[in-house]
Design a protein around this motif. Structure first.
Motif, mmCIF file in Angstrom:
data_model
loop_
_atom_site.group_PDB
_atom_site.id
_atom_site.type_symbol
_atom_site.label_atom_id
_atom_site.label_comp_id
_atom_site.label_asym_id
_atom_site.label_seq_id
_atom_site.Cartn_x
_atom_site.Cartn_y
_atom_site.Cartn_z
ATOM 1 N N UNK A 173 14.580 74.340 80.387
ATOM 2 C CA UNK A 173 15.381 75.543 80.192
ATOM 3 C C UNK A 173 15.364 76.467 81.405
ATOM 4 N N UNK A 174 14.705 76.065 82.491
ATOM 5 C CA UNK A 174 14.675 76.909 83.693
ATOM 6 C C UNK A 174 16.105 77.185 84.173
ATOM 7 N N UNK A 175 16.472 78.455 84.217
ATOM 8 C CA UNK A 175 17.813 78.826 84.661
ATOM 9 C C UNK A 175 18.917 78.464 83.695
ATOM 10 N N UNK A 176 18.553 78.094 82.463
ATOM 11 C CA UNK A 176 19.541 77.641 81.480
ATOM 12 C C UNK A 176 19.469 78.534 80.238
ATOM 13 N N UNK A 177 20.603 79.109 79.855
ATOM 14 C CA UNK A 177 20.658 79.951 78.667
ATOM 15 C C UNK A 177 21.953 79.672 77.896
ATOM 16 N N UNK A 178 21.979 80.106 76.637
ATOM 17 C CA UNK A 178 23.138 79.884 75.775
ATOM 18 C C UNK A 178 24.258 80.856 76.127
ATOM 19 N N UNK A 179 25.506 80.387 76.145
ATOM 20 C CA UNK A 179 26.627 81.248 76.559
ATOM 21 C C UNK A 179 26.920 82.339 75.532
ATOM 22 N N UNK A 180 26.911 83.591 75.983
ATOM 23 C CA UNK A 180 27.066 84.720 75.074
ATOM 24 C C UNK A 180 28.504 84.884 74.563
ATOM 25 N N UNK A 181 29.454 84.249 75.222
ATOM 26 C CA UNK A 181 30.855 84.430 74.813
ATOM 27 C C UNK A 181 31.281 83.451 73.728
ATOM 28 N N UNK A 182 30.338 82.634 73.230
ATOM 29 C CA UNK A 182 30.689 81.624 72.223
ATOM 30 C C UNK A 182 30.100 82.009 70.874
ATOM 31 N N UNK A 183 30.948 82.109 69.866
ATOM 32 C CA UNK A 183 30.477 82.361 68.500
ATOM 33 C C UNK A 183 30.393 81.062 67.707
ATOM 34 N N UNK A 184 30.878 79.979 68.279
ATOM 35 C CA UNK A 184 30.889 78.682 67.614
ATOM 36 C C UNK A 184 30.606 77.622 68.669
ATOM 37 N N UNK A 185 29.783 76.646 68.320
ATOM 38 C CA UNK A 185 29.458 75.532 69.225
ATOM 39 C C UNK A 185 28.794 76.008 70.506
ATOM 40 N N UNK A 186 28.012 77.100 70.407
ATOM 41 C CA UNK A 186 27.299 77.577 71.587
ATOM 42 C C UNK A 186 26.173 76.625 71.984
ATOM 43 N N UNK A 187 25.776 75.753 71.036
ATOM 44 C CA UNK A 187 24.719 74.777 71.326
ATOM 45 C C UNK A 187 25.139 73.767 72.387
ATOM 46 N N UNK A 188 26.394 73.342 72.314
ATOM 47 C CA UNK A 188 26.798 72.123 73.020
ATOM 48 C C UNK A 188 26.629 72.173 74.536
ATOM 49 N N UNK A 189 27.067 73.228 75.243
ATOM 50 C CA UNK A 189 26.905 73.169 76.704
ATOM 51 C C UNK A 189 25.445 73.102 77.132
ATOM 52 N N UNK A 190 24.558 73.776 76.386
ATOM 53 C CA UNK A 190 23.133 73.728 76.713
ATOM 54 C C UNK A 190 22.564 72.350 76.401
ATOM 55 N N UNK A 191 22.936 71.791 75.250
ATOM 56 C CA UNK A 191 22.429 70.469 74.875
ATOM 57 C C UNK A 191 22.836 69.413 75.898
ATOM 58 N N UNK A 192 24.070 69.465 76.369
ATOM 59 C CA UNK A 192 24.505 68.500 77.391
ATOM 60 C C UNK A 192 23.671 68.651 78.671
ATOM 61 N N UNK A 193 23.339 69.888 79.028
ATOM 62 C CA UNK A 193 22.502 70.106 80.212
ATOM 63 C C UNK A 193 21.083 69.570 80.000
ATOM 64 N N UNK A 194 20.563 69.733 78.777
ATOM 65 C CA UNK A 194 19.237 69.184 78.484
ATOM 66 C C UNK A 194 19.242 67.666 78.625
ATOM 67 N N UNK A 195 20.281 67.013 78.109
ATOM 68 C CA UNK A 195 20.387 65.558 78.254
ATOM 69 C C UNK A 195 20.383 65.170 79.727
ATOM 70 N N UNK A 196 21.112 65.919 80.532
ATOM 71 C CA UNK A 196 21.247 65.599 81.949
ATOM 72 C C UNK A 196 19.935 65.834 82.702
ATOM 73 N N UNK A 197 19.180 66.855 82.293
ATOM 74 C CA UNK A 197 17.947 67.208 82.995
ATOM 75 C C UNK A 197 16.751 66.339 82.590
ATOM 76 N N UNK A 198 16.746 65.849 81.371
ATOM 77 C CA UNK A 198 15.599 65.079 80.871
ATOM 78 C C UNK A 198 15.602 63.668 81.454
ATOM 79 N N UNK A 199 14.468 63.233 81.970
ATOM 80 C CA UNK A 199 14.380 61.869 82.499
ATOM 81 C C UNK A 199 14.227 60.847 81.377
ATOM 82 N N UNK A 200 13.459 61.204 80.346
ATOM 83 C CA UNK A 200 13.263 60.320 79.199
ATOM 84 C C UNK A 200 13.481 61.122 77.920
ATOM 85 N N UNK A 201 14.187 60.505 76.983
ATOM 86 C CA UNK A 201 14.529 61.143 75.710
ATOM 87 C C UNK A 201 14.150 60.187 74.592
#
Length: 331
Positions: A173-201
């Motif tokens: 989550x370093x430098x990564x936060x949830x977008x304040x302008x989204x009232x719906x599906x605010x999870x998705x952009x952060x979740x995609x970044x987590x997938x991209x940053x994680x080496x093993x899931x």
């Protein structure tokens, strides 16, 4: 450096006007079999008794910390929790839901055994009548790379882009936060970044989270933010994981059609005419990719092709379908 056997997990719980459900949520957390928890409860400007209930729980259990803030929305509440979290690992629980006792111990055990950066479990939806539903394939446990995470998140029967079924190393989550302008599906952009940053899931299909389906969860306003988020996900996959483009294309098209279906049911096609136009273009461009990977059934291909040819006929047929099958979500 040795990894502690029971590292601290910060569980962030956004709270807003959930007095009816909050006690069950909090009780499920303090009863977790994994005891080294920091439970960060963010009262996001509640106007009911939720704020007082949060304070009462903090008095009962020293692991609970309460933040009271002016209403900033779900994303703002999650960000406030992230800003103060002390744990080595971060999890989220929505305050109108609840957890089964072994949820965090299972996720942590899977993470340590797999040497993963991100751990995912499954959930069951609890309907207002008390019945439960899950469309996850049972008996699944797998360790994967970022590349394969973008494959499975865009397939049916695995995991989703929500925040609350995951446990992540805090540094993701370093430098990564949830977008304040989204009232719906605010999870998705952060979740995609987590997938991209994680080496093993690691993913475990055991359903240890209970997502409560309430009137509020079913009455989201119409927005194209999720479709835009999946569009960004598709661009990311094209650049970094091109072999999984068909899966990303399919996931993006599903979000587009799901958004369009809500527009149809609300009778608002005229004001969303530009979205309809772009949806038809993207369906024409991307469907061959998804079809070539055999990700679509024949009936789904026919339905989506009808939308590209005649949105009016599609709309009439979809509204008839929903009258006959009101229990099916708008996809």
């Amino acid at each position: 450096m040795a990894i502690p056997e029971y590292p601290l997990i910060s569980v962030i719980v956004p709270v807003y006007n959930v007095e009816r459900y909050l006690d069950q949520c909090m009780d499920s957390l303090v009863r977790q079999s994994y005891v080294n928890l920091e439970i960060v409860v963010v009262d996001d400007g509640s106007t009911d008794s939720s704020g007082k209930k949060c304070d009462a729980w903090a008095e009962r259990d020293s692991r609970i910390r309460v933040i009271h803030q002016a209403n900033k929305g779900l994303a703002g509440a999650r960000n406030a929790g992230l800003d103060v979290a002390r744990g080595d690992y971060i999890g989220f629980v929505d305050s109108d839901d609840y957890t089964l006792p072994d949820m965090f111990s299972t996720m942590m055990r899977n993470m340590q055994e797999s040497e993963a950066d991100l751990s995912i479990i499954s959930y069951e939806r609890e309907n207002p009548d008390g019945s439960t539903y899950s469309n996850a394939l049972s008996g699944q446990k797998m360790v994967m790379s970022s590349e394969n995470a973008f494959k499975y998140v865009n397939m049916h029967g695995y995991f989703y882009v929500v925040a609350w079924d995951k446990l992540a190393k805090k540094e993701l989550f370093d430098g990564l936060r949830y977008p304040l302008d989204a009232k719906y599906a605010e999870d998705s952009p952060v979740t995609y970044q987590l997938f991209d940053r994680a080496e093993r899931i690691v993913y475990d299909s055991t359903p240890l989270y209970r997502y409560r389906m309430t009137e509020g969860s079913q009455s989201q306003g119409i927005t194209d933010k999720f479709a835009r988020s999946t569009g960004n996900m598709l661009e990311l996959v094209r650049k970094k994981y091109p072999q999984n483009e068909p899966y990303a294309a399919y996931g993006h098209l599903e979000s587009i059609v799901g958004t369009y279906n809500r527009i149809v049911l609300a009778g608002r096609r005229k004001e969303w005419a530009e979205f309809e136009r772009s949806a038809r273009i993207e369906l024409r461009e991307l469907m061959p990719l998804a079809e070539s990977a055999e990700l679509m059934s024949k009936s789904q291909s026919l339905q989506w092709r009808l939308l590209t040819v005649s949105p009016t006929i599609y709309s009439v047929m979809y509204r008839c379908y929903k009258r006959s099958h009101p229990e099916i979500s708008s996809h």
